[in-house]
Enzyme design. Sequence first.
Site, PDB file in Angstrom:
ATOM      1  N   ASP A 314       0.827  -1.201   0.083  1.00 59.64           N
ATOM      2  CA  ASP A 314      -0.044   0.031  -0.001  1.00 59.64           C
ATOM      3  C   ASP A 314       0.987   1.223  -0.012  1.00 59.64           C
ATOM      4  O   ASP A 314       0.326   2.195  -0.325  1.00 59.64           O
ATOM      5  CB  ASP A 314      -1.002   0.118   1.134  1.00 59.64           C
ATOM      6  CG  ASP A 314      -2.348  -0.766   1.071  1.00 59.64           C
ATOM      7  OD1 ASP A 314      -2.086  -1.412   0.017  1.00 59.64           O
ATOM      8  OD2 ASP A 314      -3.102  -0.776   1.956  1.00 59.64           O
ATOM      9  N   HIS A 446     -21.379 -29.536 -13.584  1.00 57.90           N
ATOM     10  CA  HIS A 446     -23.119 -29.035 -13.268  1.00 57.90           C
ATOM     11  C   HIS A 446     -23.620 -29.639 -12.083  1.00 57.90           C
ATOM     12  O   HIS A 446     -23.401 -30.951 -11.925  1.00 57.90           O
ATOM     13  CB  HIS A 446     -23.505 -29.774 -14.542  1.00 57.90           C
ATOM     14  CG  HIS A 446     -25.130 -29.510 -14.570  1.00 57.90           C
ATOM     15  ND1 HIS A 446     -25.804 -28.120 -14.748  1.00 57.90           N
ATOM     16  CD2 HIS A 446     -26.131 -30.208 -14.225  1.00 57.90           C
ATOM     17  CE1 HIS A 446     -27.058 -28.460 -14.558  1.00 57.90           C
ATOM     18  NE2 HIS A 446     -27.263 -29.747 -14.073  1.00 57.90           N
TER      19      HIS A 446
HETATM   20  C1  LIG Z   1     -11.610  -2.627   6.510  1.00 64.45           C
HETATM   21  C2  LIG Z   1     -10.705  -2.791   5.302  1.00 64.45           C
HETATM   22  C3  LIG Z   1     -11.066  -3.980   4.727  1.00 64.45           C
HETATM   23  C4  LIG Z   1     -10.138  -4.308   3.658  1.00 64.45           C
HETATM   24  N1  LIG Z   1     -10.634  -5.567   3.024  1.00 64.45           N
HETATM   25  C5  LIG Z   1      -9.659  -6.014   2.007  1.00 64.45           C
HETATM   26  C6  LIG Z   1      -9.863  -7.366   1.270  1.00 64.45           C
HETATM   27  O1  LIG Z   1     -11.031  -7.917   1.411  1.00 64.45           O
HETATM   28  N2  LIG Z   1      -9.173  -7.633   0.213  1.00 64.45           N
HETATM   29  C7  LIG Z   1      -7.886  -7.078  -0.025  1.00 64.45           C
HETATM   30  O2  LIG Z   1      -7.216  -7.635  -0.743  1.00 64.45           O
HETATM   31  N3  LIG Z   1      -7.652  -5.933   0.936  1.00 64.45           N
HETATM   32  C8  LIG Z   1      -8.634  -5.411   1.612  1.00 64.45           C
HETATM   33  N4  LIG Z   1      -8.041  -4.365   2.473  1.00 64.45           N
HETATM   34  C9  LIG Z   1      -6.934  -3.687   2.176  1.00 64.45           C
HETATM   35  C10 LIG Z   1      -5.562  -4.339   2.859  1.00 64.45           C
HETATM   36  O3  LIG Z   1      -5.835  -4.537   4.104  1.00 64.45           O
HETATM   37  C11 LIG Z   1      -4.317  -3.634   2.521  1.00 64.45           C
HETATM   38  O4  LIG Z   1      -4.352  -3.441   1.133  1.00 64.45           O
HETATM   39  C12 LIG Z   1      -3.208  -4.557   2.909  1.00 64.45           C
HETATM   40  O5  LIG Z   1      -3.361  -4.802   4.266  1.00 64.45           O
HETATM   41  C13 LIG Z   1      -1.656  -3.792   2.617  1.00 64.45           C
HETATM   42  O6  LIG Z   1      -0.709  -4.546   3.057  1.00 64.45           O
HETATM   43  P1  LIG Z   1       0.713  -4.012   3.471  1.00 64.45           P
HETATM   44  O7  LIG Z   1       1.324  -5.079   3.945  1.00 64.45           O
HETATM   45  O8  LIG Z   1       1.075  -3.118   2.395  1.00 64.45           O
HETATM   46  O9  LIG Z   1       0.318  -3.019   4.673  1.00 64.45           O
HETATM   47  P2  LIG Z   1      -0.410  -3.298   6.076  1.00 64.45           P
HETATM   48  O10 LIG Z   1      -1.348  -4.315   6.045  1.00 64.45           O
HETATM   49  O11 LIG Z   1      -1.177  -1.937   6.441  1.00 64.45           O
HETATM   50  O12 LIG Z   1       0.759  -3.340   7.025  1.00 64.45           O
HETATM   51  C14 LIG Z   1       1.716  -2.574   7.373  1.00 64.45           C
HETATM   52  C15 LIG Z   1       2.235  -2.605   8.763  1.00 64.45           C
HETATM   53  O13 LIG Z   1       3.574  -2.142   8.935  1.00 64.45           O
HETATM   54  C16 LIG Z   1       3.467  -1.587  10.177  1.00 64.45           C
HETATM   55  N5  LIG Z   1       4.360  -0.392  10.353  1.00 64.45           N
HETATM   56  C17 LIG Z   1       4.050   0.643   9.829  1.00 64.45           C
HETATM   57  N6  LIG Z   1       4.993   1.499  10.207  1.00 64.45           N
HETATM   58  C18 LIG Z   1       6.067   1.001  10.761  1.00 64.45           C
HETATM   59  C19 LIG Z   1       7.315   1.007  11.463  1.00 64.45           C
HETATM   60  N7  LIG Z   1       7.794   2.210  11.247  1.00 64.45           N
HETATM   61  N8  LIG Z   1       8.032   0.085  11.970  1.00 64.45           N
HETATM   62  C20 LIG Z   1       7.471  -1.075  12.058  1.00 64.45           C
HETATM   63  N9  LIG Z   1       6.239  -1.294  11.520  1.00 64.45           N
HETATM   64  C21 LIG Z   1       5.402  -0.625  11.079  1.00 64.45           C
HETATM   65  C22 LIG Z   1       1.821  -1.223  10.687  1.00 64.45           C
HETATM   66  O14 LIG Z   1       2.110  -1.496  12.127  1.00 64.45           O
HETATM   67  C23 LIG Z   1       1.469  -2.548   9.653  1.00 64.45           C
HETATM   68  O15 LIG Z   1       1.175  -3.893  10.543  1.00 64.45           O
HETATM   69  C24 LIG Z   1      -8.948  -3.911   3.481  1.00 64.45           C
HETATM   70  C25 LIG Z   1      -8.712  -2.794   4.127  1.00 64.45           C
HETATM   71  C26 LIG Z   1      -9.357  -2.209   5.158  1.00 64.45           C
HETATM   72  C27 LIG Z   1      -9.191  -1.169   6.027  1.00 64.45           C
END
Ligand SMILES: Cc1cc2nc3c(=O)[nH]c(=O)nc-3n(C[C@H](O)[C@H](O)[C@H](O)COP(=O)(O)OP(=O)(O)OC[C@H]3O[C@@H](n4cnc5c(N)ncnc54)[C@H](O)[C@@H]3O)c2cc1C
Length: 467
Positions: A314, A446
Amino acid sequence: MAEAFDVVIIGGGPGGYVCAIRSAQLGFKTACVESGATLGGTCLNVGCIPSKNLLNLSENFNKAKKNFSGIGIEIKELTLNLPKMMKTKEKTVTILTKGIEFLFKKNKVTHIKGQASFKSNNEIIVQEKNSQKIYKANRTIISTGSAPTSLPGIKIDEKIIVSSTGALSFNKVPKELVIIGGGYIGLEMGSVWKRLGSNVTVIEFLDHIASGIDKDMSYEFLKILKKQEINFKLNSKVIGVSVTKDKAVVNYMSNETNARKKIEADKVLVAVGRKPYTKGLNLKKVSIKSDNQGRIQVDNKFQTSVKNIYAIGDVIGGPMLAHKAEEEGIAVAEIIAGQSGHVNYNTIPMVVYTSPEVASVGKTEQQLIEENIKYKIGKFPFMANPRAKVINETEGFVKILAEDKTDKVLGAHIIGPHAGDMIAEMALAMEFGASSEDIARTCHAHPTYSEAIKEAALAVDKRPIHS
Ligand SMILES: Cc1cc2nc3c(=O)[nH]c(=O)nc-3n(C[C@H](O)[C@H](O)[C@H](O)COP(=O)(O)OP(=O)(O)OC[C@H]3O[C@@H](n4cnc5c(N)ncnc54)[C@H](O)[C@@H]3O)c2cc1C
C-alpha cells in the site's frame, strides 16, 4: 555490535510478512520489524479478515431473519448477541495473526517488535517502549502500508465519527449510520450494519458507486443494494459534520442543484480512501523520494531512489489490496535473489464481499473504449444458471470482454454468488492468454455457478445454450 541481516522488512502486513517468508526460503538471513502488537498488518487486524468475518456472521443473521421461515426453517425467537459476535471476530483475528508467528518460526524469520526508522542506508533503529536497538541491513524493504484518510474539516474520533477500524467494533448497533464514500470498504461495512439493524445512508460524491468497476456492474450493484434498503445520496458532496454529545449531523450538498441537506446520525463512517503510511520512518535521512500523494516512488524492480532500499504494498502506487502487496513481496524477494520475480498488474483481481459479491479482473468496457480497443462482449445472467436457481441466489451476471480480432480475454466482471472465488478462473485464463473460445470449450461441472462463466464465454460468440 549491531546484529546484521541480509534482508530487513519494515512492516508485518501481507506485503511484509509474505516477503519475509519468501526471503527466508531463498536463504537470506531475514528479519521483519512490526510496531503493532500482532503480525498481519491492516489486513489481518483491522481490514480484510475482521470485515469478512463480520460480513459472514451478519449474513447468517440476516438469512435467519429474512429467508429461513420461507423455506421451512422456523426460529421462534431470533436475537442478536453483538458482544458474542465481536468476540467471534476477535478470535478469528487472533488465530490468523498467531498463524503468521508460527510461519515465521517455521521459516526462521526473526520477528523484531518495535517501531523502525532509518539511521542510515543500511542501519535501522528499532524503538520498543523505552529501549532502542540498532540492526544492520544489507537490503531493506519498506512495507509500512496505509492509514485511513478523512475530508478537510472532518476529524475522525473513533467514537461518533469513525474510520473502518471503529466501524469494525461498534459496541451496539447504531440506529442511524451515515457512510461517507461509496467505495468497497463503505459498502461492505454498510452491508454488515444494515443486516444487523442499522438504517444506513451512503453519501457518494460521484453519480455511481464502487468507482473503477465496470459501469454495468456498478449500476446492477446499486440496484441490488437499494433493494436491500441501503439508502444512497449520489452526486453529493459532504461539506461538514458537527458532533453534539452522542450524535452527529452530516451536512451535504447536491452537485447538480447545490441544494444543501442534512442527516442526523448515531455514527458516521468516513470511508473516503487510505493514504500511504510512512510516519516515523525518517525517510528524509536516507533521501527516499515520495510522490505528491505520499507514495514511495519505486522502479519496476521495487527499488526506491536508494539502491539497497525497496518498497512494496500500500505504501507504493497501484491498488491497495492485500494480494497485490503479497505478490510484490514475493517478487521483490526473488529480484533481490537474482531471480526474475515480477507482478502482472493486468490480472490482479478485485472483490467486494457484499451479498452478492462483486469481482473483476482486467479491463472494464469503459477502459477499452478509452483505449480505442475493439472488443466483443459475452454476458450471462445467474437467473439462467441452475445452481443459482437451486440455492435461490439468482441476482447478477457474468460479463466477459474479449478482443474483437484475436478473441483474447481482456477483462471479466462478475456480480453474483461466490463471484470472489469464481474470478480466479478468469485471472488464470488471462495469465495464460486464453481466448473466450478456450473458456467456452472447457468443461465446467454441473450444476455450478461457474457454468455461468462458460455460458458468458459462449455468449461472446453469440452461442450461449441456456439463454
Ligand atoms: C476495512 C478494510 C477491509 C479490507 N478488505 C480487503 C479485502 O477484502 N481484500 C484485500 O485485498 N484488501 C483489503 N483491504 C486492504 C488491505 O488490508 C491492504 O491492502 C493490505 O493490508 C496492505 O498490506 P501492506 O503489507 O502493504 O500494509 P499493512 O497491512 O497496512 O501493513 C503495514 C504494517 O506495517 C507496520 N508499520 C508501519 N510503520 C512501521 C514502522 N515504522 N515500524 C514497524 N512497523 C511499522 C504497521 O503496524 C502494519 O502492521 C482492506 C482494508 C480495510 C481497511
